[in-house]
Design a protein around this motif. Structure first.
Motif, PDB file in Angstrom:
ATOM      1  N   HIS A 142       0.828  -1.202   0.000  1.00 46.29           N
ATOM      2  CA  HIS A 142       0.000   0.000   0.000  1.00 46.29           C
ATOM      3  C   HIS A 142       0.867   1.258   0.000  1.00 46.29           C
ATOM      4  O   HIS A 142       0.608   2.224  -0.742  1.00 46.29           O
ATOM      5  CB  HIS A 142      -0.917  -0.031   1.228  1.00 46.29           C
ATOM      6  N   GLU A 143       1.910   1.270   0.817  1.00 47.01           N
ATOM      7  CA  GLU A 143       2.804   2.424   0.916  1.00 47.01           C
ATOM      8  C   GLU A 143       3.609   2.628  -0.366  1.00 47.01           C
ATOM      9  O   GLU A 143       3.843   3.771  -0.783  1.00 47.01           O
ATOM     10  CB  GLU A 143       3.742   2.261   2.115  1.00 47.01           C
ATOM     11  N   LYS A 170       2.674   1.873  -3.401  1.00 54.04           N
ATOM     12  CA  LYS A 170       1.733   2.445  -4.371  1.00 54.04           C
ATOM     13  C   LYS A 170       1.501   3.923  -4.097  1.00 54.04           C
ATOM     14  O   LYS A 170       1.495   4.755  -5.027  1.00 54.04           O
ATOM     15  CB  LYS A 170       0.409   1.681  -4.320  1.00 54.04           C
ATOM     16  N   LYS A 171       1.319   4.275  -2.829  1.00 54.82           N
ATOM     17  CA  LYS A 171       1.065   5.664  -2.452  1.00 54.82           C
ATOM     18  C   LYS A 171       2.259   6.556  -2.795  1.00 54.82           C
ATOM     19  O   LYS A 171       2.090   7.648  -3.370  1.00 54.82           O
ATOM     20  CB  LYS A 171       0.749   5.751  -0.955  1.00 54.82           C
ATOM     21  N   GLU A 172       3.464   6.094  -2.490  1.00 58.28           N
ATOM     22  CA  GLU A 172       4.648   6.916  -2.739  1.00 58.28           C
ATOM     23  C   GLU A 172       4.980   6.984  -4.228  1.00 58.28           C
ATOM     24  O   GLU A 172       5.490   8.004  -4.698  1.00 58.28           O
ATOM     25  CB  GLU A 172       5.834   6.391  -1.918  1.00 58.28           C
ATOM     26  N   THR A 197       2.721   7.138  -6.513  1.00 66.37           N
ATOM     27  CA  THR A 197       1.760   8.137  -6.998  1.00 66.37           C
ATOM     28  C   THR A 197       2.284   9.546  -6.749  1.00 66.37           C
ATOM     29  O   THR A 197       2.219  10.412  -7.626  1.00 66.37           O
ATOM     30  CB  THR A 197       0.397   7.949  -6.296  1.00 66.37           C
TER      31      THR A 197
END
Length: 263
Positions: A217-218, A220-222, A224
């Motif tokens: 999840h992290e 993917k977030k970073e 982005t």
């Protein structure tokens, strides 16, 4: 006063249930920031603990806790404390101290202002000396909070990461002792302390499957954020891009490490 007969125990969320399950049976519990006193009431009704201190800085939350305790007839087995953090709790009263529902930086302040203060008692210098275990659930600043524990004589015994309504929550259980101890295992795997402080030495050593999902999840977030910064310019942007690339690379390595347990 005898406990009142009720048809159902209070329902706890997954996070509150996990926190309650961390409490050692037979311990006297101090619940800091108790609000509705859901955890003390649940544990008392299940006969898991003999006594609970429900502590809160706000008169409103404490009144809600009192009403909830009264509804189940648990007045004789609880004590209400209007307290800023640990200040209303005396050394020797509680075996387990639970602090949850707030940011990591606020938890550090609470520990600084309450856990290490000398009490004036001849044999008990502070709450840190008298409590057997500490349970924390910081909502923010996980790495900072783990560093604080490591450098202030708290040895992390257990870590649990859970996802509830698309939000990740961390629970830590610590005892007095060498704060470096849980990091010995991750060092053997070649994981730097800074990485273990961010993602949890126990979670990493146990190759926790929820941690793998969290890291995915992290990443993917970073990624982005990195993409969004792609068209921006300037020294500050370049520095942030560099930090993000380093972070993503470190997390990708951890992801591989964690997936080894599933192979």
């Amino acid at each position: 006063m005898a406990e009142k007969e009720t048809t159902a125990h209070p329902r706890l969320s997954a996070r509150l249930s996990a926190l309650a399950n961390m409490v050692t049976p037979g311990h006297r519990l101090a619940d800091i920031g108790t609000d509705h006193a859901l955890i003390p009431v649940s544990l008392l009704l299940k006969q898991r603990i003999p006594f609970a201190y429900a502590c809160d800085i706000g008169a409103g939350p404490l009144a809600r806790a009192e009403a909830h305790i009264h509804a189940y007839g648990l007045e004789a087995r609880t004590a209400l404390r209007l307290s800023d953090g640990l200040k209303g709790l005396r050394p020797g009263e509680a075996d387990t101290v639970l602090i949850s529902g707030m940011g990591g930086e606020l938890m550090i302040r609470i520990l600084e202002e309450g856990a290490f203060k000398r009490s004036g008692f001849p044999k008990l210098q502070s709450l840190y000396d008298s409590a057997n275990e500490w349970i924390f659930s910081p909502h923010t600043a996980w790495a900072l909070f783990r560093v604080y524990l490591k450098t202030h004589g708290f040895c992390i015994q257990r870590e649990q990461l859970l996802c509830e309504e698309d939000k990740y929550y961390l629970i830590l259980k610590a005892v007095r002792g060498n704060g470096e101890k849980p990091y010995l295992a991750t060092r053997k795997y070649g994981i730097p302390d800074a990485v273990a402080e961010r993602f949890g030495p126990v979670l990493l050593a146990e190759r926790d499957p929820v941690l793998l999902r969290f890291i995915t999840h992290e990443i993917k977030k970073e990624n982005t954020i990195l993409t969004q910064l792609g068209t921006a310019f300037g020294p500050a942007v370049s520095h942030k891009q560099k930090k993000l690339v380093q972070s993503i690379t470190a997390m990708e390595r951890l992801s591989t490490f964690l997936q080894m347990a599933e192979a």
